[in-house]
Design a protein around this motif. Structure first.
Motif, PDB file in Angstrom:
ATOM      1  N   ARG A   1     -33.064 -24.386 -12.139  1.00  0.00           N
ATOM      2  CA  ARG A   1     -33.056 -22.919 -12.049  1.00  0.00           C
ATOM      3  C   ARG A   1     -32.539 -22.520 -10.672  1.00  0.00           C
ATOM      4  O   ARG A   1     -33.071 -22.934  -9.649  1.00  0.00           O
ATOM      5  N   VAL A   2     -31.483 -21.690 -10.678  1.00  0.00           N
ATOM      6  CA  VAL A   2     -30.800 -21.310  -9.440  1.00  0.00           C
ATOM      7  C   VAL A   2     -30.648 -19.794  -9.406  1.00  0.00           C
ATOM      8  O   VAL A   2     -30.423 -19.154 -10.438  1.00  0.00           O
ATOM      9  N   THR A   3     -30.770 -19.220  -8.217  1.00  0.00           N
ATOM     10  CA  THR A   3     -30.481 -17.801  -8.032  1.00  0.00           C
ATOM     11  C   THR A   3     -29.426 -17.658  -6.950  1.00  0.00           C
ATOM     12  O   THR A   3     -29.413 -18.421  -5.978  1.00  0.00           O
ATOM     13  N   ALA A   4     -28.505 -16.703  -7.142  1.00  0.00           N
ATOM     14  CA  ALA A   4     -27.394 -16.535  -6.199  1.00  0.00           C
ATOM     15  C   ALA A   4     -26.947 -15.078  -6.188  1.00  0.00           C
ATOM     16  O   ALA A   4     -27.123 -14.358  -7.181  1.00  0.00           O
ATOM     17  N   PRO A   5     -26.365 -14.616  -5.066  1.00  0.00           N
ATOM     18  CA  PRO A   5     -25.862 -13.241  -5.000  1.00  0.00           C
ATOM     19  C   PRO A   5     -24.787 -12.979  -6.049  1.00  0.00           C
ATOM     20  O   PRO A   5     -24.031 -13.885  -6.420  1.00  0.00           O
ATOM     21  N   VAL A   6     -24.708 -11.726  -6.491  1.00  0.00           N
ATOM     22  CA  VAL A   6     -23.834 -11.372  -7.610  1.00  0.00           C
ATOM     23  C   VAL A   6     -22.374 -11.740  -7.341  1.00  0.00           C
ATOM     24  O   VAL A   6     -21.751 -12.465  -8.116  1.00  0.00           O
ATOM     25  N   ALA A   7     -21.803 -11.228  -6.250  1.00  0.00           N
ATOM     26  CA  ALA A   7     -20.377 -11.429  -6.002  1.00  0.00           C
ATOM     27  C   ALA A   7     -20.044 -12.905  -5.821  1.00  0.00           C
ATOM     28  O   ALA A   7     -19.075 -13.409  -6.403  1.00  0.00           O
ATOM     29  N   PHE A   8     -20.841 -13.613  -5.037  1.00  0.00           N
ATOM     30  CA  PHE A   8     -20.568 -15.027  -4.809  1.00  0.00           C
ATOM     31  C   PHE A   8     -20.706 -15.822  -6.103  1.00  0.00           C
ATOM     32  O   PHE A   8     -19.871 -16.685  -6.402  1.00  0.00           O
ATOM     33  N   ALA A   9     -21.738 -15.540  -6.884  1.00  0.00           N
ATOM     34  CA  ALA A   9     -21.962 -16.282  -8.125  1.00  0.00           C
ATOM     35  C   ALA A   9     -20.806 -16.072  -9.099  1.00  0.00           C
ATOM     36  O   ALA A   9     -20.243 -17.030  -9.646  1.00  0.00           O
ATOM     37  N   ARG A  10     -20.436 -14.825  -9.326  1.00  0.00           N
ATOM     38  CA  ARG A  10     -19.403 -14.517 -10.322  1.00  0.00           C
ATOM     39  C   ARG A  10     -18.028 -15.006  -9.898  1.00  0.00           C
ATOM     40  O   ARG A  10     -17.273 -15.562 -10.705  1.00  0.00           O
ATOM     41  N   GLN A  11     -17.675 -14.817  -8.634  1.00  0.00           N
ATOM     42  CA  GLN A  11     -16.314 -15.094  -8.205  1.00  0.00           C
ATOM     43  C   GLN A  11     -16.101 -16.521  -7.715  1.00  0.00           C
ATOM     44  O   GLN A  11     -14.979 -17.029  -7.783  1.00  0.00           O
ATOM     45  N   GLN A  12     -17.138 -17.161  -7.220  1.00  0.00           N
ATOM     46  CA  GLN A  12     -16.952 -18.469  -6.592  1.00  0.00           C
ATOM     47  C   GLN A  12     -17.795 -19.583  -7.215  1.00  0.00           C
ATOM     48  O   GLN A  12     -17.310 -20.686  -7.426  1.00  0.00           O
TER      49      GLN A  12
ATOM     50  N   ALA B   1     -31.771 -21.707  -4.245  1.00  0.00           N
ATOM     51  CA  ALA B   1     -31.202 -20.370  -4.073  1.00  0.00           C
ATOM     52  C   ALA B   1     -29.991 -20.476  -3.167  1.00  0.00           C
ATOM     53  O   ALA B   1     -29.953 -21.301  -2.250  1.00  0.00           O
ATOM     54  N   ILE B   2     -28.997 -19.642  -3.434  1.00  0.00           N
ATOM     55  CA  ILE B   2     -27.891 -19.463  -2.509  1.00  0.00           C
ATOM     56  C   ILE B   2     -28.182 -18.176  -1.749  1.00  0.00           C
ATOM     57  O   ILE B   2     -28.359 -17.121  -2.358  1.00  0.00           O
ATOM     58  N   ARG B   3     -28.258 -18.278  -0.436  1.00  0.00           N
ATOM     59  CA  ARG B   3     -28.605 -17.117   0.376  1.00  0.00           C
ATOM     60  C   ARG B   3     -27.469 -16.808   1.349  1.00  0.00           C
ATOM     61  O   ARG B   3     -27.010 -17.678   2.087  1.00  0.00           O
ATOM     62  N   HIS B   4     -27.041 -15.551   1.348  1.00  0.00           N
ATOM     63  CA  HIS B   4     -26.067 -15.059   2.329  1.00  0.00           C
ATOM     64  C   HIS B   4     -26.871 -14.253   3.343  1.00  0.00           C
ATOM     65  O   HIS B   4     -26.948 -13.037   3.283  1.00  0.00           O
ATOM     66  N   SER B   5     -27.488 -14.974   4.248  1.00  0.00           N
ATOM     67  CA  SER B   5     -28.456 -14.333   5.144  1.00  0.00           C
ATOM     68  C   SER B   5     -28.590 -15.124   6.431  1.00  0.00           C
ATOM     69  O   SER B   5     -28.433 -16.356   6.440  1.00  0.00           O
ATOM     70  N   ASP B   6     -28.895 -14.408   7.526  1.00  0.00           N
ATOM     71  CA  ASP B   6     -29.189 -15.065   8.793  1.00  0.00           C
ATOM     72  C   ASP B   6     -30.678 -15.321   8.961  1.00  0.00           C
ATOM     73  O   ASP B   6     -31.100 -15.966   9.921  1.00  0.00           O
ATOM     74  N   SER B   7     -31.485 -14.805   8.038  1.00  0.00           N
ATOM     75  CA  SER B   7     -32.934 -14.973   8.100  1.00  0.00           C
ATOM     76  C   SER B   7     -33.382 -15.833   6.923  1.00  0.00           C
ATOM     77  O   SER B   7     -33.360 -15.372   5.774  1.00  0.00           O
ATOM     78  N   LEU B   8     -33.794 -17.058   7.207  1.00  0.00           N
ATOM     79  CA  LEU B   8     -34.202 -17.985   6.167  1.00  0.00           C
ATOM     80  C   LEU B   8     -35.685 -18.294   6.314  1.00  0.00           C
ATOM     81  O   LEU B   8     -36.199 -18.378   7.442  1.00  0.00           O
ATOM     82  N   PRO B   9     -36.410 -18.454   5.194  1.00  0.00           N
ATOM     83  CA  PRO B   9     -37.855 -18.690   5.271  1.00  0.00           C
ATOM     84  C   PRO B   9     -38.191 -20.019   5.935  1.00  0.00           C
ATOM     85  O   PRO B   9     -37.580 -21.049   5.628  1.00  0.00           O
ATOM     86  N   ASP B  10     -39.168 -19.994   6.840  1.00  0.00           N
ATOM     87  CA  ASP B  10     -39.574 -21.219   7.539  1.00  0.00           C
ATOM     88  C   ASP B  10     -40.228 -22.231   6.602  1.00  0.00           C
ATOM     89  O   ASP B  10     -40.272 -23.424   6.910  1.00  0.00           O
TER      90      ASP B  10
ATOM     91  N   GLU C   1     -29.606 -17.254 -12.225  1.00  0.00           N
ATOM     92  CA  GLU C   1     -29.910 -15.828 -12.165  1.00  0.00           C
ATOM     93  C   GLU C   1     -29.002 -15.210 -11.118  1.00  0.00           C
ATOM     94  O   GLU C   1     -29.046 -15.555  -9.938  1.00  0.00           O
ATOM     95  N   VAL C   2     -28.176 -14.279 -11.555  1.00  0.00           N
ATOM     96  CA  VAL C   2     -27.236 -13.605 -10.670  1.00  0.00           C
ATOM     97  C   VAL C   2     -27.886 -12.303 -10.209  1.00  0.00           C
ATOM     98  O   VAL C   2     -28.082 -11.389 -11.003  1.00  0.00           O
ATOM     99  N   SER C   3     -28.236 -12.245  -8.933  1.00  0.00           N
ATOM    100  CA  SER C   3     -28.955 -11.081  -8.426  1.00  0.00           C
ATOM    101  C   SER C   3     -28.839 -11.007  -6.915  1.00  0.00           C
ATOM    102  O   SER C   3     -28.841 -12.033  -6.231  1.00  0.00           O
TER     103      SER C   3
END
Length: 312
Positions: free
Chosen positions: A101-112, A148-157, A132-134
């Motif tokens: 089970r994977v979750t990823a941002p919409v644009a990155f998931a759909r296009q890449q 999860a694929i995260r496009h973020s500078d803040s990642l959970p410790d 899950e595209v969200s």
């Protein structure tokens, strides 16, 4: 009532822990792939056998009683160990198999991402990827995601993260828009343009830029306005393609349109700052050992994006 053998309650106890994790009978039933009625019946049975209430039910939520919370807390580690032991046996031999089970941002998931998953699934026919595209930042543990694929500078410790690939932000516009409104020569001229932007709460929209040439000065901030704002880069890209204005986009969302000439880069001597993160990451909950299939899929993604993004 005569106490049953504890072995007959394993399913009841496990379902109670899932209910505590999910916070509702509906979500717990979905997580276990059972009916809501079956879920409710199991909880009623274990409450009857325990002789004390374990769950407090309201029309809007489910909360565990003090006894229920204590029981779930004491069960958490044993059930995690059982899951880990069984997964280890299944993973130890043979081909990769099972669901990821994977979750990823919409644009990155759909296009890449989606175009590149095909190769992994063809090479591993016993694996199923549930994506899950969200753009929502989900709780991996609570909602049962492996990665999860995260496009973020803040990642959970509390999670393990690997850098998937670097990204950069680009200012872009459609050729037709530039033909009608002209090409801005500096960030300050954006105040005279239609801009497509992410809403940031109640704060005044503004973009920050840093000059590639230090002689041109340091960071500048420009207030922007325009006819369209949304929290999804793919929607902003589509509005830019329709000639509505200038947009800031992550490179993975803009690259295909740039390669085809439908979008062109604006202010190439200036780097947008602070709009999007500088990298994409693969994130997973901490677990030891990591299921072999999950580890293999994470490695596959890192290899697939080692050379950047697809332009077609």
């Amino acid at each position: 009532m005569k106490n049953p053998k504890i072995e007959t309650l394993w399913t009841h106890l496990h379902w109670l822990t899932v209910l505590a994790e999910q916070g509702s009978f509906t979500r717990a039933a979905e997580r276990l792939a059972v009916s809501k009625a079956a879920m409710s019946q199991k909880i009623k049975e274990i409450e009857t056998l325990a002789g004390v209430p374990l769950v407090q039910r309201t029309t809007r939520s489910v909360r565990l009683t003090e006894a229920g919370l204590r029981l779930v807390e004491e069960l958490r580690q044993p059930f995690a160990q059982i899951k880990q032991s069984f997964s280890g046996v299944c993973d130890s031999v043979g081909p990769l198999r099972g669901a990821i089970r994977v979750t990823a941002p919409v644009a990155f998931a759909r296009q890449q991402m989606v175009p590149r998953i095909t190769g992994f699934l063809r090479a591993n026919p016993q694996v199923r990827v549930q994506l899950e595209v969200s753009d929502r930042l989900v709780s991996l543990t609570r909602e049962g995601f492996d990665l999860a694929i995260r496009h973020s500078d803040s990642l959970p410790d509390t999670h393990v993260a690997w850098r998937l690939c670097p990204t950069k932000t680009l200012a872009v516009a459609a050729v037709d828009y530039i033909r009608r409104h002209g090409m801005p020569a500096s960030p300050a001229e954006l105040e005279q343009h239609q801009c497509l932007y992410y809403p940031r709460g109640g704060e005044q929209p503004g973009w920050r830029f840093v000059a590639d040439n230090p002689a041109m000065g340091g960071e500048v901030r420009v207030p922007v306005s325009g006819p369209f704002a949304t929290n999804n880069s793919e929607s902003i890209r589509d509005a830019a393609l329709d000639g509505l204005g200038i947009a800031l986009l992550p490179d993975f969302s803009a690259q295909q349109a740039l390669a085809s000439g439908r979008l062109i880069e604006v202010l190439p001597g200036w780097r947008p700052a602070g709009a999007f993160a500088d990298a994409l990451y693969v994130v997973r909950p901490y677990a030891s050992p990591v299921p072999r299939t999950v580890a293999a899929f994470g490695s596959y993604l890192r290899g697939a994006f080692a050379d950047g993004f697809a332009a077609d």
